[in-house]
Design a protein around this motif. Structure first.
Motif, PDB file in Angstrom:
ATOM      1  N   ARG A   1       0.698  -1.235  -0.001  1.00 24.56           N
ATOM      2  CA  ARG A   1      -0.066   0.031   0.043  1.00 24.56           C
ATOM      3  C   ARG A   1       0.763   1.364   0.082  1.00 24.56           C
ATOM      4  NH1 ARG A   1      -5.318  -0.418   1.634  1.00 24.56           N
ATOM      5  NH2 ARG A   1      -5.970  -2.395   0.981  1.00 24.56           N
ATOM      6  N   ILE A   2       2.182   1.187   0.374  1.00 22.23           N
ATOM      7  CA  ILE A   2       2.764   2.378   0.692  1.00 22.23           C
ATOM      8  C   ILE A   2       4.169   2.530  -0.406  1.00 22.23           C
ATOM      9  CG2 ILE A   2       4.021   3.735   2.346  1.00 22.23           C
ATOM     10  CD1 ILE A   2       1.190   3.304   3.153  1.00 22.23           C
ATOM     11  N   ASP A   3       4.766   1.614  -0.470  1.00 22.28           N
ATOM     12  CA  ASP A   3       5.949   1.610  -1.224  1.00 22.28           C
ATOM     13  C   ASP A   3       6.332   0.117  -1.680  1.00 22.28           C
ATOM     14  OD1 ASP A   3       8.419   1.548  -2.338  1.00 22.28           O
ATOM     15  OD2 ASP A   3       9.464   2.599  -0.347  1.00 22.28           O
ATOM     16  N   ASP A   4       6.251  -0.114  -2.825  1.00 21.90           N
ATOM     17  CA  ASP A   4       6.274  -1.351  -3.436  1.00 21.90           C
ATOM     18  C   ASP A   4       7.739  -1.856  -3.505  1.00 21.90           C
ATOM     19  OD1 ASP A   4       7.278  -0.305  -5.663  1.00 21.90           O
ATOM     20  OD2 ASP A   4       5.621  -0.681  -7.124  1.00 21.90           O
ATOM     21  N   THR A   5       8.690  -0.996  -3.079  1.00 15.65           N
ATOM     22  CA  THR A   5       9.868  -1.479  -2.703  1.00 15.65           C
ATOM     23  C   THR A   5      10.401  -1.667  -1.334  1.00 15.65           C
ATOM     24  OG1 THR A   5      11.131   0.659  -2.978  1.00 15.65           O
ATOM     25  CG2 THR A   5      10.646  -0.490  -5.065  1.00 15.65           C
ATOM     26  N   ALA A   6       9.515  -1.674  -0.504  1.00 18.34           N
ATOM     27  CA  ALA A   6       9.840  -1.436   0.950  1.00 18.34           C
ATOM     28  C   ALA A   6      10.570  -2.663   1.364  1.00 18.34           C
ATOM     29  CB  ALA A   6       8.656  -1.243   1.903  1.00 18.34           C
ATOM     30  N   ILE A   7      10.087  -3.793   0.968  1.00 14.70           N
ATOM     31  CA  ILE A   7      10.614  -4.763   1.611  1.00 14.70           C
ATOM     32  C   ILE A   7      11.995  -5.186   0.883  1.00 14.70           C
ATOM     33  CG2 ILE A   7      10.374  -7.632   1.512  1.00 14.70           C
ATOM     34  CD1 ILE A   7       7.785  -7.002   2.418  1.00 14.70           C
ATOM     35  N   SER A   8      12.078  -5.031  -0.390  1.00 16.82           N
ATOM     36  CA  SER A   8      13.428  -5.623  -1.258  1.00 16.82           C
ATOM     37  C   SER A   8      14.474  -4.425  -1.066  1.00 16.82           C
ATOM     38  CB  SER A   8      13.116  -5.426  -2.836  1.00 16.82           C
ATOM     39  OG  SER A   8      12.554  -4.137  -3.179  1.00 16.82           O
ATOM     40  N   THR A   9      14.117  -3.205  -0.877  1.00  9.87           N
ATOM     41  CA  THR A   9      15.088  -2.384  -0.137  1.00  9.87           C
ATOM     42  C   THR A   9      15.816  -2.585   1.031  1.00  9.87           C
ATOM     43  OG1 THR A   9      13.714  -0.563  -1.278  1.00  9.87           O
ATOM     44  CG2 THR A   9      15.667   0.307   0.304  1.00  9.87           C
ATOM     45  N   LEU A  10      15.162  -3.059   1.994  1.00 11.44           N
ATOM     46  CA  LEU A  10      15.315  -3.447   3.422  1.00 11.44           C
ATOM     47  C   LEU A  10      16.646  -4.584   3.052  1.00 11.44           C
ATOM     48  CD1 LEU A  10      12.836  -3.083   6.269  1.00 11.44           C
ATOM     49  CD2 LEU A  10      14.740  -1.479   5.458  1.00 11.44           C
ATOM     50  N   GLN A  11      15.733  -5.534   2.484  1.00  8.77           N
ATOM     51  CA  GLN A  11      16.504  -7.015   2.304  1.00  8.77           C
ATOM     52  C   GLN A  11      17.896  -6.583   1.786  1.00  8.77           C
ATOM     53  OE1 GLN A  11      15.172  -9.930   3.543  1.00  8.77           O
ATOM     54  NE2 GLN A  11      17.303 -10.487   3.476  1.00  8.77           N
ATOM     55  N   LYS A  12      17.823  -5.620   0.729  1.00  5.69           N
ATOM     56  CA  LYS A  12      19.258  -5.381  -0.244  1.00  5.69           C
ATOM     57  C   LYS A  12      20.103  -4.674   1.099  1.00  5.69           C
ATOM     58  CE  LYS A  12      20.772  -4.017  -4.051  1.00  5.69           C
ATOM     59  NZ  LYS A  12      21.120  -2.614  -4.768  1.00  5.69           N
ATOM     60  N   VAL A  13      19.659  -4.031   1.928  1.00  4.13           N
ATOM     61  CA  VAL A  13      20.700  -3.483   2.701  1.00  4.13           C
ATOM     62  C   VAL A  13      21.058  -4.469   3.639  1.00  4.13           C
ATOM     63  CG1 VAL A  13      20.772  -1.828   4.820  1.00  4.13           C
ATOM     64  CG2 VAL A  13      19.625  -0.915   2.808  1.00  4.13           C
ATOM     65  N   VAL A  14      20.369  -5.244   4.096  1.00  3.14           N
ATOM     66  CA  VAL A  14      20.584  -6.540   5.024  1.00  3.14           C
ATOM     67  C   VAL A  14      21.862  -7.383   4.343  1.00  3.14           C
ATOM     68  CG1 VAL A  14      19.903  -8.691   6.059  1.00  3.14           C
ATOM     69  CG2 VAL A  14      18.678  -6.500   6.240  1.00  3.14           C
TER      70      VAL A  14
END
Lengths: 463, 463
Positions: free
Chosen positions: B288-301
């Motif tokens: 609903r908010i940002d369709d890269t929310a999860i992938s962005t976090l996962q990439k940083v991790v």
């Protein structure tokens, strides 16, 4: 090279390891055999590690023998079993690097004991003393326990605001927050023109996060706040601070009994953790500050808290034939002497007094069917008296409005608080606990200014 | 009767249990078969529990069929396997108690979607929405991770003061704190007579706990602060708050490389915990908010953070032949466009830029041997740019004094800060992280006012 903390290298498991420790010199003693003993502390635990500095070290004469209390060093060496008393291990140094000197002529923390009053003037150095190191660790332990307790039970930590436009709770005098140039306050028709101030209205420092926490409890169930709160009363006492940290849990669908159960298990958990996780620091408080520190805590942990109504408490005091400085009659608030009589003499255990007279308690406490009392509770413990205050909240809109009128509060300032009762209202409860009172109780320290890193009080805002 | 949370009863393990759940109605749907489906949420998780309310319930017609969004209920019943999609369980109700109604005529949160702007006006009700419920849980998760990370590594949590008399750090405009009656400011010789104010001197709300945290690091090793900080700038943007929560670790004996290692493992830990501990809330933000929310976090991790000096960063930008709105030359600060170019385009990973020009950084950062740069570091991440700023601190007394003179700071106001370099000085480092920036990054929310329970900004202090 393994970097290790003093806490680690004090453990026998560490014997045989080659390590580097870093910290500050507590003392140096030179042996006639041509070597020196250094006591090094790094804050990781109460104890020091003893370092044997051999005369063969290249900087032995030039530096090691000049070390005094407060100097900072790195020490490389091997952990050995210690022949000395009171310690399992020591370090045989292979290299010592001095990072910073502490000229004994100028360094205030020499061997001589300083009064706590004096140490308050040196708040930037007092964490280097035994007492304030222990205090920092115990305060950290208590804070960690508080978070763990609530998190394990599914509470959400909510940050309630520090700056607030509500001056209306009546909990105490408030500090004003402004960006006005105090030399030139803008006026309109002879009074302050707040429309030109930062928030377009008078703003204050919060005295409690409770009303805001109720918002979240009435949406998400179980929450707690843990943040700074403020009182602008001009109280220069050993029990008051102008800035202190408060914990306020708030739970939807909790009645007063649930609230009491939570408060009891909460206190027991904090105290148990302090005893088991900071044994050396607690031992120090016991020996140097208050020789009942440990036994008092242990007793609270092992007690069932007594629960009696305010009315029963008055009957108990009446039957006791004890003379009080302030005799108490139904309708007036308990004084410290009454609270301490109940918990220290009558019951010799923590006591929860509940159902206080309506007239002496805030508007948000739930009115009982007798119409004379409200669902308030205070938890009393030996030595300090009240340590927790809480209540079931009034969830009935009409009753709440009546209570506000009774106390001459303007409902306009509370429109959002009343909305919580208009839309999906639920029974709910909560309580408040001042962190510094708890640390004082745990450590036995006499002055509350000595249990917070940088105390704020009238005239006191240095550091 | 077991009281259970919605999170519990949504799990298949719960099937067969007779439970009581309490919460708020999200929706009601009546079946032609003479029964109703209720969706109930209690905040314990993102999802609702579906309740089957049979027409045989004694209050079915009188109450159950009147339930609307926002009403509060207790439901007793048996947990069953659900035939519906997207849920493992449901509750067959044996009793439903209504605690509070929410008149659909007056209750603002009807099915219709409201803008975030509108919801800010209803900050007392917005935690009842999907978005702000998810926000509260994710913010809680991040906060818990932060404490756990530092506690596991032996850091002490230190409460630095909120009210301060130091206006001298130059980090930003400050709010004044006073108990003066603003209508009648006491004057002496035409200027404000602060000796009559509460603290006997001008007092402010803190902009940073760093200098105070250094006191504790230089006594006890590794510490962190986590508390509210304030900025009185008149910035009405989606990226600024007047009151926000900041985390500031400070470590004795850490050089800048140690500081970078800590910052990298710290961020990875927080983001990993958000992904693994709040999967449903993160899924919602993603949808609903940002369709890269999860992938962005996962990439940083999963990334190794790139580490380059400021000078190298400028060379990289130069070689890229990219045109910037603000071309950068050596000696000026990186703008958001440069930061985002580095992390989003050039390296496609988090980047730590270090060794900034001395002239653009505060006096307390350690001067390098080149005399032109200081041991500063900024951690840059995609979408937001700088998320962490930190440095190795200047531990050499004379260099620090030179730097203060350079920046026209009066050493008198810093006597205690200088004392830390006079007595047992140690190399040390630290950094600062704004909690709200992190929550914004994790959730993808566009406006920082939507990631804190009660935002404060110019003209905004309601609730």
């Amino acid at each position: 090279m393994d970097i290790a903390s003093v806490a680690e290298v004090r453990r026998p498991e560490c014997i045989g390891r080659h390590v580097c420790i870093r910290g500050w010199i507590r003392s140096r003693r030179d042996s006639k055999g041509g070597f020196s003993f250094l006591e090094v502390n790094d804050g990781s635990c109460f104890g020091n590690i003893q370092v044997i500095a051999d005369g063969q070290l290249p900087n032995y004469e030039s530096e090691v023998k000049q070390l005094t209390a407060g100097c900072s060093v790195s020490v490389e060496g091997t952990v050995k079993e210690s022949g000395g008393k009171g310690q399992a291990t020591e370090i045989a140094a292979t290299a010592i690097v001095v990072h910073g000197w502490a000229d004994p002529e100028g360094y205030p923390l020499q061997k001589k004991q300083h009064s706590f009053e004096k140490l308050r003037e040196w708040a930037h150095l007092r964490p280097r003393t035994n007492t304030f190191g222990a205090m920092a660790r115990v305060r950290n332990c208590i804070t960690r326990s508080i978070h763990q307790f609530f998190q394990e039970q599914g509470f959400l930590y909510v940050h309630t605001p520090i700056i607030t436009a509500s001056d209306c709770e009546g909990a105490g005098a408030m500090f004003k927050v402004t960006t006005f140039d105090l030399d030139r306050i803008p006026k309109q028709a002879d009074s302050v023109d707040y429309s030109q101030d930062f928030f377009d209205r008078p703003a204050y420092l919060t005295v409690s996060g409770q009303l805001n926490a109720e918002i979240f409890a009435c949406a998400l169930g179980k929450v707690y706040t843990f943040g700074p709160t403020f009182r602008a009363e001009n109280s220069n006492t050993s029990r008051h601070l102008s800035e202190f940290w408060m914990i306020e849990p708030e739970m939807a669908f909790f009645d007063l009994n649930d609230n009491m159960d939570l408060a009891e298990s909460f206190l027991k958990r904090i105290f148990r953790d302090a005893l088991t996780q900071c044994p050396d620091d607690m031992q120090f408080f016991q020996e140097r500050i208050d020789d009942t520190a440990i036994s008092t805590l242990q007793k609270v942990v092992d007690s069932d808290f007594v629960r009696i109504s305010y009315t029963e408490a008055l009957e108990v005091m009446d039957r006791s034939r004890r003379t009080f400085e302030f005799p108490i009659t139904w309708g007036s608030d308990l004084q410290s002497e009454h609270e301490r009589f109940l918990t220290e003499e009558e019951f010799k255990a923590p006591v929860i007094v509940y159902d206080y007279p309506r007239s002496i308690k805030p508007f948000y406490m739930r009115v009982n069917d007798d119409e004379r009392t409200v669902r308030a509770m205070d938890v009393l413990v030996p030595k300090v008296g009240e340590i927790i205050g809480g209540s079931q909240r009034e969830e009935r809109l009409e009753v709440l409005e009546t209570r506000m009128a009774e106390q001459h509060l303007d409902p306009k300032g509370y429109w959002w608080y009343l909305d919580l009762r208009r839309f999906g209202t639920v029974p709910h409860s909560g309580f408040g606990l001042g962190l510094e009172r708890v640390v004082q109780f745990v450590s036995g320290m006499a002055n509350i200014r000595d249990v917070i890193p940088f105390p704020r009080a009238p005239g006191l805002a240095e550091f």
